[in-house]
Design a protein around this motif. Structure first.
Motif, short mmCIF file in Angstrom:
data_model
loop_
_atom_site.label_atom_id
_atom_site.label_comp_id
_atom_site.label_asym_id
_atom_site.label_seq_id
_atom_site.Cartn_x
_atom_site.Cartn_y
_atom_site.Cartn_z
N GLN A 1 42.23 43.01 31.79
CA GLN A 1 40.97 42.96 31.07
C GLN A 1 39.88 42.23 31.85
O GLN A 1 38.71 42.58 31.76
CB GLN A 1 41.16 42.27 29.71
N HIS A 2 40.26 41.22 32.61
CA HIS A 2 39.26 40.36 33.23
C HIS A 2 39.30 40.37 34.75
O HIS A 2 38.61 39.57 35.38
CB HIS A 2 39.43 38.93 32.72
N LYS A 3 40.09 41.24 35.35
CA LYS A 3 40.14 41.32 36.81
C LYS A 3 38.81 41.87 37.32
O LYS A 3 38.36 42.93 36.90
CB LYS A 3 41.30 42.23 37.23
N SER A 4 38.16 41.12 38.23
CA SER A 4 36.84 41.52 38.72
C SER A 4 36.92 42.50 39.88
O SER A 4 36.03 43.32 40.06
CB SER A 4 36.06 40.28 39.15
N GLY A 5 37.95 42.42 40.69
CA GLY A 5 38.04 43.29 41.87
C GLY A 5 37.37 42.71 43.10
O GLY A 5 37.34 43.35 44.15
N PHE A 6 36.80 41.50 42.98
CA PHE A 6 36.15 40.88 44.14
C PHE A 6 37.19 40.37 45.12
O PHE A 6 38.29 40.01 44.74
CB PHE A 6 35.28 39.70 43.69
N GLU A 7 36.77 40.33 46.40
CA GLU A 7 37.58 39.68 47.43
C GLU A 7 37.16 38.22 47.52
O GLU A 7 36.00 37.88 47.31
CB GLU A 7 37.38 40.36 48.78
N ARG A 8 38.11 37.38 47.82
CA ARG A 8 37.78 35.97 47.98
C ARG A 8 36.87 35.79 49.20
O ARG A 8 37.08 36.41 50.22
CB ARG A 8 39.04 35.13 48.15
N PRO A 9 35.84 34.95 49.10
CA PRO A 9 34.95 34.77 50.25
C PRO A 9 35.67 34.13 51.42
O PRO A 9 36.56 33.30 51.24
CB PRO A 9 33.84 33.87 49.70
N GLY A 10 35.27 34.56 52.61
CA GLY A 10 35.88 34.00 53.81
C GLY A 10 35.28 32.65 54.16
O GLY A 10 34.34 32.16 53.52
N ASP A 11 35.84 32.03 55.20
CA ASP A 11 35.34 30.72 55.64
C ASP A 11 33.93 30.85 56.19
O ASP A 11 33.59 31.83 56.87
CB ASP A 11 36.26 30.14 56.71
N VAL A 12 33.10 29.87 55.89
CA VAL A 12 31.75 29.82 56.44
C VAL A 12 31.80 29.18 57.82
O VAL A 12 32.36 28.09 57.99
CB VAL A 12 30.82 29.01 55.52
#
Length: 562
Positions: A270-281
């Motif tokens: 229901q709440h899975k966004s599908g985004f990838e975790r941001p990489g290191d800056v």
């Protein structure tokens, strides 16, 4: 043994006993009525309890998809059914026991009254006969005494020498008359005695025993009917026990079928966004000014970054949807800044810091905004939702429209067939009367097809965009670099700076404002700000601070101008 034989002389006790039996029936009826009132009150309270804790509203309906939420709802439904069975028990007791026994009790009272009346009447008849016997007996005794006296007088007159023959004759006639009357009274007394004895014998051996036996039969029937009522008190509840057992089994089953793992998976879906975790800056050294983009490409080739949805530039500064707060009545004390705006715009270091704040800080800022209360306004294409949720909502919308379209097409086909039947058989109906419905159905089909195409297009865009983003992210994670790294470097560099906005004016903060809401920025009294977007009538303007922070502030908190 029966009442008529053994209790022939116990009329008063029989009277009290039968009255006590009727009182017992009436007492049992009152008992059952109070029991039904308890059952009805219990059922009412159970229904109120079930209704109180039942789910209501769209959010509650969504929660019911989880097994633990759905099980509680099933338990409440079973409890409502259980309350219905309690109400059924009360209803059956009222109709099967109270109503029936009340009617039967009235009949018994009337029957008992009749029997007691017959017994009293028989007793009165016997007493009347006895009084007549006593009357004839007294008359016989009196007449016999008079006759005896008259006989003695006649004998005395006859022995009297001075009495004439006429006196003797009169005395004998009078004595004879009295004797005759006494004999008649004697015969009447004997007849009345015989009659009374016969009536008394009938009263004690026939009439009263029959009445008492009928009262015995009445009382035994009352006892049997009351015993049936006692049994019915239990049988009525036994009849609903299987259904009550099913309700209780349903409650147990609702608890057993809860699946905690399935609920967790459903919550994820229901709440899975599908985004990838941001990489290191990456660290970028700006101490020597801006370096050419190609100077370090051979040593540190930049990685292609996917534009993640929550960090989209379009959504970076959402205009607040609420009214700005009123400023505090504090005097304005502008502060002079050590760095002018023109110098800020042309300083390479300041420009780099601004770019850092523009491209890196919004990521953290926007991630924090995900926990804010103020969400973006709902869009028709569900673009305000994460990709996974957007796809699900679009697919659900497409399914709903498809069902409506199929229903509308079936209705259109039915109308066309009906129109054809009317054309072939005008007596069945006028074909032109169906035209408005056909037109309305056709318009509805056209609208639904348009909506279906629109949502399918949005779904294909959402799926395509996500696949492209996933491809880029996967390539980045595996260290895949484009064939022409130089071109990628400049492309990214242009993407980072292609939308650099130029301030449209300056303003000075009159009051301090703490920007805790989504899209706002904090300012201090006297601070010099750059205006990036004017007030559009909602009381907010977008400004840029010297530190590079950008966001909305209340228009009434600043003074336009240097």
């Amino acid at each position: 043994m029966d009442w008529g034989t053994d209790l022939w002389d116990q009329y008063d006790h029989i009277d009290k006993h039968t009255q006590s039996g009727l009182d017992l029936v009436e007492r049992y009826i009152k008992f059952v009525k109070e029991r039904t009132e308890i059952e009805q009150s219990y059922a009412k309270q159970l229904r109120s309890l079930s209704k109180k804790y039942a789910k209501r509203g769209s959010k509650d309906e969504q929660d019911c998809k989880f097994s633990n939420h759905a099980s509680l709802q099933e338990i409440l439904n079973e409890l409502s059914d259980y309350a219905g069975q309690r109400e059924l028990i009360a209803e059956n007791m009222i109709t099967g026991i109270c109503v029936e026994l009340t009617k039967y009790l009235q009949d018994l009272k009337q029957e008992r009254k009749t029997h007691l009346s017959d017994a009293k009447k028989a007793q009165q008849n016997l007493e009347i006969s006895f009084k007549q016997l006593e009357s004839t007996k007294k008359r016989f005794a009196k007449e016999w005494a008079e006759a005896d006296k008259a006989t003695q007088q006649a004998e005395k007159t006859e022995s009297d020498l001075n009495a004439t023959k006429l006196d003797v004759e009169k005395a004998k006639q009078h004595a004879h008359s009295r004797t005759h009357t006494a004999e008649e009274c004697r015969n009447d007394y004997a007849a009345q005695l015989q009659k009374y004895n016969k009536e008394q014998n009938f009263f004690y051996y026939t009439e009263i025993p029959q009445i008492f036996n009928m009262m015995q039969d009445m009382d035994e029937r009352r006892i049997r009917k009351l015993a049936e009522g006692y049994c019915q008190f239990s049988e009525i509840e036994k009849k609903v026990q299987p259904i009550i057992s099913k309700c209780l089994e349903g409650i147990s089953a609702a608890g057993v079928k809860i699946n905690e793992k399935q609920d967790s998976l459903l919550f994820i879906e229901q709440h899975k966004s599908g985004f990838e975790r941001p990489g290191d800056v990456e660290f970028e050294d700006y101490s020597q000014g801006i370096k050419p983009a190609t100077s370090d490409s051979s040593l540190n080739p930049p990685k292609v970054r996917a534009k993640l949805w929550p960090f989209s530039k379009k959504n970076k500064f959402a205009r607040p949807s609420f009214s700005p707060p009123s400023p505090f009545p504090v005097g304005s004390h502008p502060l002079s800044l050590p760095l002018s705006l023109s110098k800020l715009q042309h300083s390479p270091l300041s420009l780099c810091l601004r770019e850092f704040n523009r491209s890196v800080k919004p990521r953290i800022f926007t991630l924090n905004l995900l926990h804010k209360q103020h969400r973006p306004p709902a869009a028709e294409d569900f673009s305000h939702l994460p990709p996974e949720q957007q796809k699900k909502r679009l697919q659900a919308k497409i399914d709903d429209i498809t069902k409506e379209l199929q229903k509308a097409q079936d209705q259109s086909d039915a109308l066309e067939k009906m129109k054809g039947v009317y054309e072939q058989n005008p007596q069945m109906g006028d074909p032109s009367s169906l035209e408005p419905q056909i037109t309305e159905t056709s318009q509805n089909i056209g609208r639904l097809r348009g909506d279906l195409t629109k949502y399918e297009t949005w779904l294909s865009e959402a799926v395509g965009g996500e696949e492209a983003a996933n491809t880029i992210n996967n390539n980045t994670q595996h260290g895949v670099v484009a064939a022409n790294p130089t071109q990628n470097i400049y492309t990214e560099f242009e993407d980072e700076f292609d939308d650099v906005e130029t301030p449209i004016g300056q303003c000075t903060a009159l009051y301090t404002f703490e920007g805790h809401s989504e899209g706002t920025v904090s300012i201090t009294e006297g601070e010099l700000l750059s205006i990036m977007e004017e007030d559009k009538g909602d009381g907010w303007m977008r400004v840029l601070r010297s530190s590079g922070e950008e966001g909305y502030i209340p228009s009434s908190y600043v003074k336009v101008g240097p």
